[in-house]
Motif scaffolding. Sequence first.
Motif, mmCIF file in Angstrom:
data_model
loop_
_atom_site.group_PDB
_atom_site.id
_atom_site.type_symbol
_atom_site.label_atom_id
_atom_site.label_comp_id
_atom_site.label_asym_id
_atom_site.label_seq_id
_atom_site.Cartn_x
_atom_site.Cartn_y
_atom_site.Cartn_z
ATOM 1 N N HIS A 44 -11.010 -5.138 20.551
ATOM 2 C CA HIS A 44 -11.008 -4.983 19.099
ATOM 3 C C HIS A 44 -11.866 -3.786 18.710
ATOM 4 O O HIS A 44 -12.925 -3.550 19.297
ATOM 5 N N GLY A 45 -11.413 -3.060 17.705
ATOM 6 C CA GLY A 45 -12.189 -1.945 17.190
ATOM 7 C C GLY A 45 -12.018 -1.814 15.690
ATOM 8 O O GLY A 45 -10.945 -2.089 15.146
ATOM 9 N N PHE A 57 -12.756 3.959 3.245
ATOM 10 C CA PHE A 57 -11.629 3.948 4.184
ATOM 11 C C PHE A 57 -11.987 3.021 5.338
ATOM 12 O O PHE A 57 -13.127 2.996 5.789
ATOM 13 N N PHE A 58 -10.974 2.299 5.821
ATOM 14 C CA PHE A 58 -11.226 1.290 6.840
ATOM 15 C C PHE A 58 -10.028 1.244 7.782
ATOM 16 O O PHE A 58 -8.881 1.306 7.335
ATOM 17 N N ALA A 59 -10.290 1.147 9.069
ATOM 18 C CA ALA A 59 -9.220 0.986 10.066
ATOM 19 C C ALA A 59 -9.681 -0.025 11.095
ATOM 20 O O ALA A 59 -10.862 -0.065 11.466
ATOM 21 N N LYS A 60 -8.753 -0.871 11.519
ATOM 22 C CA LYS A 60 -9.081 -1.823 12.576
ATOM 23 C C LYS A 60 -7.858 -2.026 13.449
ATOM 24 O O LYS A 60 -6.722 -1.836 13.008
ATOM 25 N N GLY A 61 -8.109 -2.407 14.681
ATOM 26 C CA GLY A 61 -7.016 -2.629 15.613
ATOM 27 C C GLY A 61 -7.384 -3.636 16.687
ATOM 28 O O GLY A 61 -8.566 -3.811 17.003
ATOM 29 N N TRP A 80 -0.268 -5.916 20.092
ATOM 30 C CA TRP A 80 -1.265 -5.119 19.377
ATOM 31 C C TRP A 80 -0.956 -5.116 17.881
ATOM 32 O O TRP A 80 0.183 -5.351 17.473
ATOM 33 N N GLN A 81 -1.982 -4.873 17.085
ATOM 34 C CA GLN A 81 -1.818 -4.755 15.640
ATOM 35 C C GLN A 81 -2.920 -3.858 15.080
ATOM 36 O O GLN A 81 -4.036 -3.847 15.598
ATOM 37 N N THR A 82 -2.575 -3.134 14.035
ATOM 38 C CA THR A 82 -3.481 -2.157 13.439
ATOM 39 C C THR A 82 -3.352 -2.220 11.926
ATOM 40 O O THR A 82 -2.255 -2.415 11.405
ATOM 41 N N THR A 83 -4.471 -2.024 11.232
ATOM 42 C CA THR A 83 -4.478 -1.974 9.767
ATOM 43 C C THR A 83 -5.301 -0.783 9.315
ATOM 44 O O THR A 83 -6.397 -0.550 9.838
ATOM 45 N N ASN A 89 -12.927 2.561 -6.322
ATOM 46 C CA ASN A 89 -13.567 1.780 -7.372
ATOM 47 C C ASN A 89 -14.098 2.748 -8.422
ATOM 48 O O ASN A 89 -15.039 3.484 -8.169
ATOM 49 N N LEU A 90 -13.502 2.723 -9.613
ATOM 50 C CA LEU A 90 -13.913 3.604 -10.695
ATOM 51 C C LEU A 90 -14.762 2.816 -11.680
ATOM 52 O O LEU A 90 -14.247 2.014 -12.468
ATOM 53 N N LYS A 91 -16.067 2.972 -11.595
ATOM 54 C CA LYS A 91 -17.037 2.363 -12.499
ATOM 55 C C LYS A 91 -16.891 0.845 -12.611
ATOM 56 O O LYS A 91 -17.107 0.271 -13.668
ATOM 57 N N ASN A 92 -16.470 0.218 -11.549
ATOM 58 C CA ASN A 92 -16.281 -1.235 -11.514
ATOM 59 C C ASN A 92 -15.305 -1.732 -12.585
ATOM 60 O O ASN A 92 -15.320 -2.889 -12.958
ATOM 61 N N LYS A 93 -14.481 -0.842 -13.104
ATOM 62 C CA LYS A 93 -13.468 -1.213 -14.089
ATOM 63 C C LYS A 93 -12.071 -1.178 -13.491
ATOM 64 O O LYS A 93 -11.257 -2.049 -13.741
ATOM 65 N N LEU A 94 -11.794 -0.156 -12.729
ATOM 66 C CA LEU A 94 -10.474 0.038 -12.144
ATOM 67 C C LEU A 94 -10.624 0.100 -10.626
ATOM 68 O O LEU A 94 -11.337 0.961 -10.108
ATOM 69 N N ILE A 95 -9.974 -0.824 -9.951
ATOM 70 C CA ILE A 95 -10.067 -0.884 -8.493
ATOM 71 C C ILE A 95 -8.664 -0.754 -7.918
ATOM 72 O O ILE A 95 -7.775 -1.541 -8.255
ATOM 73 N N ALA A 96 -8.467 0.242 -7.086
ATOM 74 C CA ALA A 96 -7.170 0.466 -6.438
ATOM 75 C C ALA A 96 -7.330 0.240 -4.937
ATOM 76 O O ALA A 96 -8.340 0.631 -4.349
ATOM 77 N N THR A 97 -6.339 -0.398 -4.332
ATOM 78 C CA THR A 97 -6.357 -0.634 -2.892
ATOM 79 C C THR A 97 -5.014 -0.222 -2.296
ATOM 80 O O THR A 97 -3.975 -0.343 -2.949
ATOM 81 N N ALA A 98 -5.058 0.263 -1.084
ATOM 82 C CA ALA A 98 -3.837 0.617 -0.343
ATOM 83 C C ALA A 98 -4.025 0.143 1.095
ATOM 84 O O ALA A 98 -5.091 0.320 1.682
ATOM 85 N N ASP A 99 -2.990 -0.483 1.630
ATOM 86 C CA ASP A 99 -3.025 -0.980 3.004
ATOM 87 C C ASP A 99 -1.749 -0.578 3.719
ATOM 88 O O ASP A 99 -0.663 -0.699 3.168
ATOM 89 N N VAL A 100 -1.902 -0.120 4.941
ATOM 90 C CA VAL A 100 -0.771 0.113 5.844
ATOM 91 C C VAL A 100 -1.074 -0.679 7.097
ATOM 92 O O VAL A 100 -2.163 -0.548 7.668
ATOM 93 N N PHE A 101 -0.144 -1.525 7.490
ATOM 94 C CA PHE A 101 -0.373 -2.291 8.701
ATOM 95 C C PHE A 101 0.817 -2.166 9.635
ATOM 96 O O PHE A 101 1.955 -2.030 9.207
ATOM 97 N N ILE A 102 0.491 -2.174 10.911
ATOM 98 C CA ILE A 102 1.488 -2.015 11.967
ATOM 99 C C ILE A 102 1.289 -3.172 12.936
ATOM 100 O O ILE A 102 0.159 -3.456 13.331
ATOM 101 N N GLN A 103 2.376 -3.815 13.271
ATOM 102 C CA GLN A 103 2.295 -4.891 14.263
ATOM 103 C C GLN A 103 3.207 -4.532 15.417
ATOM 104 O O GLN A 103 4.363 -4.170 15.213
#
Length: 183
Positions: A44-45, A57-61, A80-83, A89-103
């Motif tokens: 795991h990493g 930014f975050f990546a794990k596998g 194997w799997q990877t994310t 986070n804009l002033k704790n008012k607007l939070i955007a998230t994006a995820d790409v995952f591969i299995q």
Amino acid sequence: YLSYVTQASYAKYGDMYFFQYDRTDKHNSGFNLMYEDASVLNIHGEIQFQHTEKIKFFAKGDYNQYTMESHSKPWYKPIWQTTFSANYNLKNKLIATADVFIQGKRFTTYETTYVHQGNVIVAVSSTKELKPFVDANLGLEYRYSKKLSGFITLNNLAFKRYELWSHYPVQNFTFLAGITMVF
């Protein structure tokens, strides 16, 4: 700015569960639960980069190597799997998230036939490889106050109908919107 985790583990399981597609089900929608003594080597990493409070930014596998006593493949368990994830986070008012995952590839027993060998009936199964898949999700949350917020999540942005399980393709594009309130 940068943090990381690496680890390796080895575990032995008595009666680890696996699913097997049931071709005898008249609706073609059933699974049998199988138990198998198995050992799993997991590598795991993770790595995280956060330059400011706003952007992360975050990546794990994971890589898994299965050894079983009687079955040759770890049915429906990914090798194997990877994310990959990003948060803004804009002033704790607007939070955007994006995820790409591969299995990675998974295996299933595709068809089971029963063969008579003398006075014994033996089940013979053929193996099917489920292809690796890539998927992506986006999310947006607006926090009106500490007690009230609204959100929208967009799932399967690749518009793919991959099979997570045999004969069970995932939905194409889906979205979820709502309001959260704290009392």
